[in-house]
Write a protein that holds these residues in place. Structure first.
Motif, mmCIF file in Angstrom:
data_model
loop_
_atom_site.group_PDB
_atom_site.id
_atom_site.type_symbol
_atom_site.label_atom_id
_atom_site.label_comp_id
_atom_site.label_asym_id
_atom_site.label_seq_id
_atom_site.Cartn_x
_atom_site.Cartn_y
_atom_site.Cartn_z
ATOM 1 N N VAL A 9 0.978 -1.251 -0.026
ATOM 2 C CA VAL A 9 -0.093 -0.018 -0.027
ATOM 3 C C VAL A 9 1.029 1.261 -0.070
ATOM 4 O O VAL A 9 1.786 1.343 0.814
ATOM 5 C CB VAL A 9 -0.657 0.004 1.221
ATOM 6 N N PRO A 10 0.764 2.004 -1.115
ATOM 7 C CA PRO A 10 1.619 3.054 -1.139
ATOM 8 C C PRO A 10 1.681 3.795 0.233
ATOM 9 O O PRO A 10 0.771 4.217 0.819
ATOM 10 C CB PRO A 10 1.300 4.099 -2.176
ATOM 11 N N LEU A 11 3.019 4.585 0.615
ATOM 12 C CA LEU A 11 2.986 5.296 1.596
ATOM 13 C C LEU A 11 2.611 6.589 1.480
ATOM 14 O O LEU A 11 2.810 7.274 0.311
ATOM 15 C CB LEU A 11 4.374 5.607 2.136
ATOM 16 N N GLU A 12 1.851 7.379 2.317
ATOM 17 C CA GLU A 12 1.314 8.877 2.101
ATOM 18 C C GLU A 12 2.646 9.667 2.437
ATOM 19 O O GLU A 12 3.844 9.123 2.703
ATOM 20 C CB GLU A 12 0.436 9.010 3.284
ATOM 21 N N PRO A 13 2.555 10.745 2.045
ATOM 22 C CA PRO A 13 3.890 11.800 2.420
ATOM 23 C C PRO A 13 4.148 11.591 3.851
ATOM 24 O O PRO A 13 3.137 12.348 4.517
ATOM 25 C CB PRO A 13 3.225 13.218 1.837
ATOM 26 N N ILE A 14 5.324 11.292 4.107
ATOM 27 C CA ILE A 14 5.436 11.099 5.474
ATOM 28 C C ILE A 14 6.913 11.734 5.956
ATOM 29 O O ILE A 14 7.676 11.789 5.111
ATOM 30 C CB ILE A 14 5.547 9.786 5.949
ATOM 31 N N LEU A 15 6.819 12.658 6.868
ATOM 32 C CA LEU A 15 8.303 12.988 7.629
ATOM 33 C C LEU A 15 8.473 12.192 8.735
ATOM 34 O O LEU A 15 7.661 12.220 9.683
ATOM 35 C CB LEU A 15 8.133 14.646 7.844
ATOM 36 N N LEU A 16 9.808 11.778 8.825
ATOM 37 C CA LEU A 16 10.167 11.260 10.164
ATOM 38 C C LEU A 16 11.063 12.169 10.930
ATOM 39 O O LEU A 16 12.013 13.015 10.510
ATOM 40 C CB LEU A 16 10.956 9.970 10.106
ATOM 41 N N TYR A 30 1.286 13.692 6.026
ATOM 42 C CA TYR A 30 0.793 15.052 5.517
ATOM 43 C C TYR A 30 -0.244 14.915 4.248
ATOM 44 O O TYR A 30 -0.084 13.817 3.456
ATOM 45 C CB TYR A 30 1.842 16.100 4.850
ATOM 46 N N ALA A 31 -1.020 15.937 3.837
ATOM 47 C CA ALA A 31 -1.878 15.840 2.912
ATOM 48 C C ALA A 31 -1.229 15.912 1.553
ATOM 49 O O ALA A 31 -1.717 15.247 0.470
ATOM 50 C CB ALA A 31 -2.837 16.873 2.968
ATOM 51 N N SER A 32 -0.003 16.278 1.207
ATOM 52 C CA SER A 32 0.486 16.605 0.086
ATOM 53 C C SER A 32 2.204 16.537 0.464
ATOM 54 O O SER A 32 2.728 16.860 1.440
ATOM 55 C CB SER A 32 0.335 17.627 -0.760
ATOM 56 N N PRO A 33 2.938 15.965 -0.741
ATOM 57 C CA PRO A 33 4.274 16.163 -0.596
ATOM 58 C C PRO A 33 4.923 17.606 -0.149
ATOM 59 O O PRO A 33 5.633 17.748 0.481
ATOM 60 C CB PRO A 33 5.008 15.557 -1.866
ATOM 61 N N ALA A 34 4.190 18.673 -0.955
ATOM 62 C CA ALA A 34 4.539 19.715 -0.890
ATOM 63 C C ALA A 34 4.470 20.597 0.857
ATOM 64 O O ALA A 34 5.168 20.974 1.345
ATOM 65 C CB ALA A 34 3.740 20.742 -1.725
ATOM 66 N N ALA A 35 3.266 20.066 1.444
ATOM 67 C CA ALA A 35 2.985 20.309 2.826
ATOM 68 C C ALA A 35 4.302 19.568 3.586
ATOM 69 O O ALA A 35 4.761 20.128 4.548
ATOM 70 C CB ALA A 35 1.623 19.698 3.296
ATOM 71 N N ARG A 36 4.551 18.371 3.459
ATOM 72 C CA ARG A 36 5.628 17.617 4.057
ATOM 73 C C ARG A 36 6.898 18.437 3.876
ATOM 74 O O ARG A 36 7.777 18.565 4.971
ATOM 75 C CB ARG A 36 5.721 16.245 3.333
ATOM 76 N N ASP A 37 7.205 18.818 2.658
ATOM 77 C CA ASP A 37 8.619 19.508 2.381
ATOM 78 C C ASP A 37 8.451 20.908 3.013
ATOM 79 O O ASP A 37 9.528 21.306 3.744
ATOM 80 C CB ASP A 37 8.904 19.634 0.863
ATOM 81 N N ASP A 38 7.553 21.430 2.962
ATOM 82 C CA ASP A 38 7.440 22.803 3.937
ATOM 83 C C ASP A 38 7.617 22.713 5.339
ATOM 84 O O ASP A 38 8.349 23.433 5.965
ATOM 85 C CB ASP A 38 6.210 23.472 3.390
ATOM 86 N N ALA A 39 6.875 21.614 5.712
ATOM 87 C CA ALA A 39 7.020 21.359 7.300
ATOM 88 C C ALA A 39 8.495 21.185 7.588
ATOM 89 O O ALA A 39 9.138 21.260 8.684
ATOM 90 C CB ALA A 39 6.159 20.208 7.752
#
Ligand SMILES: C[C@@](CO)(OP(=O)(O)O)[C@H](O)COP(=O)(O)OP(=O)(O)OC[C@H]1O[C@@H](n2ccc(N)nc2=O)[C@H](O)[C@@H]1O
Ligand SMILES: Nc1ncnc2c1ncn2[C@@H]1O[C@H](COP(=O)(O)OP(=O)(O)O)[C@@H](O)[C@H]1O
Length: 278
Positions: free
Chosen positions: A166-173, A253-262
């Motif tokens: 199952v593809p991973l959602e945009p995640i920040l560790l 996160y809802a999107s990769p952009a939101a993850r990268d910004d965070a």
């Protein structure tokens, strides 16, 4: 011949505690994904036949880790020697990048890598089932690393079944540099109260498992400073999930952009914390 094997980290996307067993371990239901695409969050194990067995440890998280008989790489090697009924002298080099006591399974992954490496290097011909049995005696989390991908873990986590990816959602560790001991978190379950046992309901095809970790309250009891990471992730719009018994957190996160910004904001505010995009 020199062989090199990657030892990736893992992410427990669903961890339910179903009860305490008579042997003191806890009955679990786990959905875990092996993070084999995150190159700077991967240990590397290299081995070559030699006169005697040796283990050299280096890398950013290698400091303080002892290369003696307690190391999971050596423990795995001793099991291979017992199965082969002969010494397997080799020069092993472990490069550590996965932080320990972080809930990312670095030691378990190294142990699984050692089993695979020794089996290939000395052409022992051990079957997958043999390696899985040996892995389970090294630790509850070791067998899942032999399967890779996304894995269902039952009993104490060591009885493993491959799941459809199952593809991973945009995640920040996020790793705050804290070390949390796994046994102390399981022990603390008694203080915070056992969660109501809620096994994984059957999931629609391709759906991500619920984002849940029943060890969260116990880990916060053992290490209250973990709450700051959770709050920081919340403030950036993430749904935070504690990684295993901690100390790392995963923010979804809802999107990769939101993850990268965070990721940029967290790095600026907390220069001592380490982050990885998954
Ligand atoms: C919590 C989890 C989630 O994946 O990972 P980490 O946070 O350690 O990475 C695992 O259950 C960690 O598995 P692992 O680290 O292999 O544990 P083991 O070596 O088998 O056991 C270490 C100790 O944890 C406790 N333990 C472990 C597994 C389990 N199902 N019940 C337990 O009570 C026991 O006190 C045991 O003595
Ligand atoms: N090769 C290894 N790498 C990391 N830790 C190891 C290793 N061998 C033994 N250990 C021990 O296992 C403990 C747990 O490490 P690790 O599996 O990386 O963390 P976690 O259980 O949080 O996922 C460490 O604190 C260390 O004492």
């Amino acid at each position: 011949m020199v062989l090199t094997i990657q030892a990736p980290a893992k992410l427990n996307r669903f961890l339910a505690v179903l009860g305490r067993r008579a042997d003191g371990f806890h009955a679990l239901e786990l959905v875990t994904t092996v993070l084999d695409g995150v190159s700077d969050l991967m240990d590397t194990l290299e081995g070559a036949p030699a006169q005697a067995l040796s283990l050299a440890i280096s890398g950013p998280t290698g400091e303080g880790l002892v290369a003696d008989e307690t190391n999971l790489v050596i423990r795995a090697w001793r099991l291979l020697e017992a199965a082969a009924k002969r010494p397997l002298p080799a020069a092993l080099k472990l490069v550590k990048r996965i932080p320990h006591g972080a809930g990312l399974g670095g030691g378990s992954s190294d142990a699984a890598a050692a089993l695979r490496l020794g089996n290939r290097l000395f052409e022992l011909g051990l079957a997958d089932g043999d390696l899985l049995r040996m892995a389970a005696t090294l630790g509850s989390d070791v067998p899942l690393f032999l399967l890779g991908g996304t894995v269902l873990g039952l009993d104490r986590g060591e009885r493993v079944f491959p799941l459809r990816p199952v593809p991973l959602e945009p995640i920040l560790l996020v790793h705050p540099g804290l070390h949390v001991s796994t046994p102390s978190v399981y022990r603390a379950l008694q203080d915070v109260g056992y969660p109501a046992p809620e096994p994984l309901a059957s999931q629609p095809e391709g759906a991500a498992p619920p984002w849940r970790n029943d060890l969260t309250a116990a880990a916060l009891r053992v290490c209250p400073a973990l709450a700051e990471v959770r709050e920081t992730l919340h403030a950036t719009g993430a749904e935070p999930l504690l990684c295993g018994s901690g100390s790392c957190w995963a923010g979804r996160y809802a999107s990769p952009a939101a993850r990268d910004d965070a990721r940029r904001r967290i790095a600026l505010q907390n220069p001592g914390w380490k982050t990885w995009s998954v």
